[in-house]
Design an enzyme around this catalytic site. Structure first.
Site, PDB file in Angstrom:
ATOM      1  N   ASP A 138       0.944  -1.137  -0.001  1.00 57.39           N
ATOM      2  CA  ASP A 138      -0.020  -0.144  -0.066  1.00 57.39           C
ATOM      3  C   ASP A 138       0.969   1.290  -0.005  1.00 57.39           C
ATOM      4  OD1 ASP A 138      -2.632   0.731  -0.133  1.00 57.39           O
ATOM      5  OD2 ASP A 138      -2.584   1.593   1.898  1.00 57.39           O
ATOM      6  N   ASP A 371     -11.988  -6.785   7.807  1.00 59.32           N
ATOM      7  CA  ASP A 371     -11.989  -8.211   7.790  1.00 59.32           C
ATOM      8  C   ASP A 371     -13.293  -8.855   8.433  1.00 59.32           C
ATOM      9  OD1 ASP A 371     -11.353  -7.300  10.100  1.00 59.32           O
ATOM     10  OD2 ASP A 371      -9.606  -8.364  10.429  1.00 59.32           O
TER      11      ASP A 371
END
Length: 656
Positions: A138, A371
């Site tokens: 990222d 998640d």
């Protein structure tokens, strides 16, 4: 042979001792109800009504939350697998597996640590031609790409070494740090040569990270470095995607039948105007996951999880997906260069615009606990999940080594779970789709933040009332004292037995109680405040990365199990203030008893005295950090002054 072909691939066993547990749970529930009844029928007619109702509210919430926690202990199951049967039965029919390793910042997540993760999964005991590893960066760092390039070259030595000598663990850093040379001459020579190659590689990577640049001769050695130029930075870069095979360039290299797993480096496109794209255990969790597995719904907690591709693509479960071999079709073929060009379009941020990706497909966006909400959404579409916790751990992560890192991490998690509770509550989203027990089990985590204020109340109010000589609990001689004593003793005794059964020590259990208190009074407290600011539009959600880099002195104290403070933080101020409040209240009450003042009232104040004393014992590391320690990991002097001042002020305010 025929018997093996039809033998089960795994077995499921229910936990033992369920009758004893249910007797315990029902008895504690009766005790909780009696506590509620006492509070409702003994409300003071004047004076301390607000304090009484504060305690009553806290006890109501603790009772409700305890019920949530028992739902994950009601019917736990334990699974074991027979992998030799799997290889014998399917052999060449095993599916392709894609493994994603995510990183975001080479300064707080050292590239050496990242590539150790990559190398360990590359060495899986699985057909290499069916294994692809994706490193998603990222931060878009050329240092991370350089580390991956070095790892791909070292893998040509590491993977054969692992397979030849059945190496465990397969992370080279951990392996060489925990094993010594073998007595066998051949293995010793290969051990030494492989260790030397690893140390040389790690040293080159560490030097590059320290200098902040990749060596010029290395940049010229691989075309991938051409993606990085003067205008590229972590928040402004084009889509970067490189496929590494055998440590080489992808020009004219065919990915089919390669001797080693395929490595892919990905850095998704980032532009300043696209900052909205900023996206991404504990002992109790180990027990609770087995319980959630009993409802066919163990959660997805970010790592160590395998998905069917269809489940991630937003599809509802149906009979057609029972045959998992159907998902093996359609894997991409071609040279590395061809695959790179095709994949870049899919890796671009614009590819998902005006689609359901990030909403109903893939990992959900816009939540720090993406998640958990992703896993729950998959289960609501009919997919079942299973939890496997083998004796030899399948996945090992890096835990925070300082108290602040741990508290910040839990603050982020609690904030994300609070968002899930308010926007995607399991009782609403899961109604009619997942079992009620599983809905309640999700509430254990989604309602973390709601524990903050009740815990703050119970930690501070009884101790301050003790200092003022005000009783908030029944006398020891009163029949109403029994439920308070029983619930407290039974709950913590069961918790200790549960820890010992999970092969933990009494010391680790005690530390778990300490962290339970610290998280509730700091992490969850500040996550509640941040969530309120976000709902009011005064703040935006941010994803704070937990640092993985560790100072040598910090690591040394961590190994010695010395709590690491070392910096100022509002969280430390809150913890230290609460610790000082309890210390001052305990000392004040002891002084009053020694002086013989109001000794006849001690029976009514006994339970508060015990509670205050236990809190002082739990907070011993904080007192050490405030007044006794001289190392760099102590609490700063400013925190000592501020917390002591706040505590003295709180003790001077009358509660009448």
């Amino acid at each position: 042979m025929e018997r093996v072909a039809y033998a089960p691939l795994f077995e499921t066993k229910e936990a033992k001792g369920r009758i004893a547990f249910k007797i315990y749970a029902i008895s504690v529930f009766v005790g909780v109800c009696m506590i509620w009844m006492y509070r409702a029928t003994h409300v003071p007619k004047e004076g301390l009504r607000w304090v009484w109702f504060c305690m009553f509210g806290a006890e109501i919430w603790f009772g409700i939350y305890w019920i949530f926690t028992q739902s994950a202990r009601w019917r736990p199951v334990y699974r074991s697998t027979f992998k030799e049967r799997l290889s014998h039965r399917y052999e060449d029919e095993l599916p392709g597996v894609d493994i994603f390793v995510c990183t975001a910042d080479p300064t707080i997540e050292p590239p050496t640590l990242v590539i150790n993760t990559v190398l360990s999964v590359m060495a899986y005991d699985y057909p290499p031609e069916k294994l692809s590893i994706y490193l998603s960066d990222d931060g878009g760092s050329d240092l991370t790409f350089y580390a991956l390039l070095e790892a791909s070259r070292f893998s040509k030595h590491w993977i054969p070494f692992c397979k030849k000598f059945k190496v465990e663990p397969r992370s080279p850093a951990i392996y060489f740090a925990t094993t010594s040379e073998a007595h066998d001459t051949q293995r010793t020579n290969e051990w030494l040569s492989t260790k030397k190659l690893y140390e040389e590689m790690a040293n080159r990577i560490d030097i590059a990270v320290k200098l902040g640049r990749v060596p010029r001769e290395i940049r010229a050695d691989h075309k991938g470095f051409g993606e990085w130029h003067s205008a590229v930075n972590s928040r402004n870069h084009q889509t970067i995607l490189q496929i590494l095979i055998d440590g080489g360039d992808t020009n004219a290299v065919d990915t089919e039948g390669s001797a080693l797993p395929t490595l892919v480096y990905m850095a998704r496109e980032k532009r300043p105007q696209h900052l909205h794209n900023f996206k991404a255990g504990a002992l109790n969790a180990l027990v609770e996951f087995h319980g959630m597995d009993g409802y066919e719904g163990s959660p997805y907690i970010g790592t160590g999880c395998f998905f069917r591709r269809e489940s991630l693509c937003g599809k509802k479960y149906g009979e057609e997906y029972k045959d998992w071999k159907k998902g093996m079709e359609g894997r991409a073929k071609g040279s590395g260069m061809e695959l790179e060009e095709r994949a870049k379009g899919h890796a671009s941020c614009t590819c998902e615009e005006n689609t359901q990706w990030g909403k109903e497909m893939g990992v959900k966006y816009g939540c720090p606990a993406e998640d958990v909400i992703t896993g729950m959404a998959i289960q609501c579409r009919g997919w079942k999940s299973m939890y496997l916790n083998p004796r030899r751990k399948a996945f090992l992560g890096v835990a925070p080594t300082t108290l602040l890192q741990s508290l910040v991490q839990h603050k982020r998690w609690a904030e994300g779970h609070l968002q899930i509770f308010t926007k995607h509550c399991s009782f609403v989203k899961g109604n009619g789709k997942i079992k009620l027990g599983l809905q309640m089990s999700y509430a254990i985590y989604n309602a973390w933040a709601f524990n903050a204020f009740p815990t703050l109340c119970y930690v501070a109010v009884p101790s301050l009332a003790l200092l003022s000589g005000i009783s908030l609990f029944p006398k020891i001689s009163s029949p109403w004292f029994a439920p308070f004593a029983y619930v407290t003793i039974a709950k913590h005794t069961y918790s200790l037995v549960e820890a010992l059964w999970m092969e933990e020590t009494v010391e680790s259990w005690w530390n778990e109680q300490r962290m339970w208190l610290y998280k509730r009074t700091s992490s969850y407290f500040f996550s509640t405040i941040d969530a309120a600011l976000q709902l009011s539009g005064l703040a935006k959600s941010a994803f704070v990365i937990t640092a993985k880099a560790t100072d040598d002195e910090v690591a040394k104290r961590y190994d010695q199990e010395i709590m690491e403070f070392g910096s100022t933080s509002p969280m430390f101020t809150v913890l230290a203030t609460l610790a000082m409040v309890n210390l001052l209240c305990l000392v004040g009450e002891i002084k009053r008893v020694v002086m013989g003042d109001e000794v006849e009232e001690m029976e009514a104040l006994a339970w508060q005295f015990v509670l205050c004393g236990v809190l002082v014992i739990i907070n011993w590391p904080i007192y050490q950090g405030l007044f006794l320690r001289k190392d760099m990991g102590r609490l700063p002097t400013s925190v000592a002054f501020i917390s002591t001042g706040f505590a003295m002020l709180a003790c001077l305010i009358p509660m009448h």
